[in-house]
Design a protein around this motif. Sequence first.
Motif, mmCIF file in Angstrom:
data_model
loop_
_atom_site.group_PDB
_atom_site.id
_atom_site.type_symbol
_atom_site.label_atom_id
_atom_site.label_comp_id
_atom_site.label_asym_id
_atom_site.label_seq_id
_atom_site.Cartn_x
_atom_site.Cartn_y
_atom_site.Cartn_z
ATOM 1 N N TYR A 25 0.826 -1.203 0.000
ATOM 2 C CA TYR A 25 0.000 0.000 0.000
ATOM 3 C C TYR A 25 0.862 1.255 0.000
ATOM 4 O O TYR A 25 2.008 1.255 0.470
ATOM 5 C CB TYR A 25 -0.928 0.018 1.226
ATOM 6 N N VAL A 26 0.288 2.339 -0.512
ATOM 7 C CA VAL A 26 0.942 3.649 -0.554
ATOM 8 C C VAL A 26 -0.090 4.719 -0.201
ATOM 9 O O VAL A 26 -1.294 4.488 -0.294
ATOM 10 C CB VAL A 26 1.550 3.938 -1.940
ATOM 11 N N GLY A 27 0.398 5.895 0.171
ATOM 12 C CA GLY A 27 -0.480 7.013 0.481
ATOM 13 C C GLY A 27 -0.841 7.785 -0.777
ATOM 14 O O GLY A 27 0.024 8.100 -1.597
ATOM 15 N N LEU A 28 -2.114 8.077 -0.937
ATOM 16 C CA LEU A 28 -2.629 8.771 -2.119
ATOM 17 C C LEU A 28 -2.643 10.276 -1.872
ATOM 18 O O LEU A 28 -3.207 10.749 -0.884
ATOM 19 C CB LEU A 28 -4.041 8.272 -2.428
ATOM 20 N N LEU A 29 -2.022 11.026 -2.798
ATOM 21 C CA LEU A 29 -1.935 12.484 -2.705
ATOM 22 C C LEU A 29 -2.728 13.159 -3.813
ATOM 23 O O LEU A 29 -2.848 12.617 -4.913
ATOM 24 C CB LEU A 29 -0.474 12.936 -2.878
ATOM 25 N N THR A 30 -3.194 14.365 -3.532
ATOM 26 C CA THR A 30 -3.688 15.218 -4.602
ATOM 27 C C THR A 30 -2.462 15.896 -5.219
ATOM 28 O O THR A 30 -1.356 15.871 -4.644
ATOM 29 C CB THR A 30 -4.643 16.300 -4.068
ATOM 30 N N GLU A 31 -2.643 16.532 -6.347
ATOM 31 C CA GLU A 31 -1.510 17.241 -6.949
ATOM 32 C C GLU A 31 -1.061 18.402 -6.065
ATOM 33 O O GLU A 31 0.135 18.678 -5.944
ATOM 34 C CB GLU A 31 -1.859 17.732 -8.357
ATOM 35 N N VAL A 32 -1.994 19.072 -5.405
ATOM 36 C CA VAL A 32 -1.650 20.169 -4.491
ATOM 37 C C VAL A 32 -0.818 19.633 -3.320
ATOM 38 O O VAL A 32 0.199 20.230 -2.931
ATOM 39 C CB VAL A 32 -2.925 20.889 -3.982
ATOM 40 N N GLN A 33 -1.235 18.498 -2.752
ATOM 41 C CA GLN A 33 -0.475 17.894 -1.658
ATOM 42 C C GLN A 33 0.916 17.489 -2.121
ATOM 43 O O GLN A 33 1.901 17.694 -1.403
ATOM 44 C CB GLN A 33 -1.218 16.681 -1.098
ATOM 45 N N LYS A 34 0.997 16.925 -3.313
ATOM 46 C CA LYS A 34 2.302 16.541 -3.877
ATOM 47 C C LYS A 34 3.206 17.750 -3.955
ATOM 48 O O LYS A 34 4.365 17.712 -3.546
ATOM 49 C CB LYS A 34 2.106 15.905 -5.253
ATOM 50 N N ASP A 35 2.684 18.856 -4.474
ATOM 51 C CA ASP A 35 3.487 20.076 -4.602
ATOM 52 C C ASP A 35 3.965 20.579 -3.240
ATOM 53 O O ASP A 35 5.081 21.099 -3.131
ATOM 54 C CB ASP A 35 2.696 21.168 -5.318
ATOM 55 N N GLU A 36 3.152 20.425 -2.208
ATOM 56 C CA GLU A 36 3.544 20.842 -0.854
ATOM 57 C C GLU A 36 4.702 20.000 -0.308
ATOM 58 O O GLU A 36 5.528 20.497 0.446
ATOM 59 C CB GLU A 36 2.368 20.700 0.115
ATOM 60 N N ASN A 43 9.382 11.924 -1.327
ATOM 61 C CA ASN A 43 9.660 11.665 -2.731
ATOM 62 C C ASN A 43 8.381 11.188 -3.422
ATOM 63 O O ASN A 43 8.245 10.002 -3.732
ATOM 64 C CB ASN A 43 10.772 10.617 -2.862
ATOM 65 N N PRO A 44 7.432 12.101 -3.669
ATOM 66 C CA PRO A 44 6.206 11.676 -4.351
ATOM 67 C C PRO A 44 6.515 11.189 -5.775
ATOM 68 O O PRO A 44 7.353 11.769 -6.468
ATOM 69 C CB PRO A 44 5.356 12.951 -4.406
ATOM 70 N N ILE A 45 5.846 10.126 -6.148
ATOM 71 C CA ILE A 45 5.978 9.581 -7.502
ATOM 72 C C ILE A 45 4.580 9.302 -8.048
ATOM 73 O O ILE A 45 3.603 9.346 -7.305
ATOM 74 C CB ILE A 45 6.826 8.281 -7.528
ATOM 75 N N GLN A 46 4.517 9.000 -9.337
ATOM 76 C CA GLN A 46 3.242 8.627 -9.937
ATOM 77 C C GLN A 46 3.209 7.125 -10.169
ATOM 78 O O GLN A 46 4.205 6.515 -10.559
ATOM 79 C CB GLN A 46 3.024 9.354 -11.262
ATOM 80 N N ASP A 47 2.021 6.542 -9.935
ATOM 81 C CA ASP A 47 1.850 5.112 -10.155
ATOM 82 C C ASP A 47 1.334 4.855 -11.575
ATOM 83 O O ASP A 47 1.256 5.776 -12.402
ATOM 84 C CB ASP A 47 0.944 4.493 -9.091
ATOM 85 N N TRP A 106 -0.596 10.470 -7.713
ATOM 86 C CA TRP A 106 0.572 10.880 -6.936
ATOM 87 C C TRP A 106 0.527 10.146 -5.604
ATOM 88 O O TRP A 106 -0.509 10.115 -4.936
ATOM 89 C CB TRP A 106 0.577 12.391 -6.729
ATOM 90 N N ILE A 107 1.659 9.552 -5.230
ATOM 91 C CA ILE A 107 1.712 8.697 -4.046
ATOM 92 C C ILE A 107 3.014 8.911 -3.276
ATOM 93 O O ILE A 107 4.004 9.400 -3.833
ATOM 94 C CB ILE A 107 1.591 7.207 -4.429
ATOM 95 N N ILE A 108 2.985 8.536 -1.991
ATOM 96 C CA ILE A 108 4.202 8.417 -1.181
ATOM 97 C C ILE A 108 4.161 7.064 -0.477
ATOM 98 O O ILE A 108 3.106 6.453 -0.333
ATOM 99 C CB ILE A 108 4.377 9.554 -0.157
ATOM 100 N N SER A 109 5.313 6.632 -0.023
ATOM 101 C CA SER A 109 5.411 5.325 0.620
ATOM 102 C C SER A 109 4.839 5.345 2.030
ATOM 103 O O SER A 109 4.774 6.387 2.692
ATOM 104 C CB SER A 109 6.871 4.876 0.673
ATOM 105 N N VAL A 110 4.457 4.167 2.490
ATOM 106 C CA VAL A 110 4.012 3.990 3.872
ATOM 107 C C VAL A 110 5.153 4.366 4.816
ATOM 108 O O VAL A 110 4.925 4.956 5.870
ATOM 109 C CB VAL A 110 3.520 2.544 4.097
#
Length: 84
Positions: free
Chosen positions: A14-25, A38-42, A47-51
């Motif tokens: 599992y990974v954490g799901l971000l909005t684009e605004v959250q990713k930019d933050e 280190n947000p990446i795209q799946d 946009w996601i980050i690791s657990v």
Amino acid sequence: MKLTQLTTEQKLTYVGLLTEVQKDELVGQWYAPDSYFNPIQDLNDNWIISVEEMEQCVNPDYLWVKDLDLIIYEPKPTPPPFEN
């Protein structure tokens, strides 16, 4: 599903799901000393980050990552190292 509900095995998928605004933050911000988000795209361009980033976050400005919705990680295919 939320971070506190994950089993040890599920933390690997599992990974954490971000909005684009959250990713930019998060870009360029630290979640722990000497560790940066280190947000990446799946595969689905989410946009996601690791657990790990979520669990280990101690930066008071970004503790909200611990409450992100979780999704199953679907990686993008890795392109071949050399194009013919």
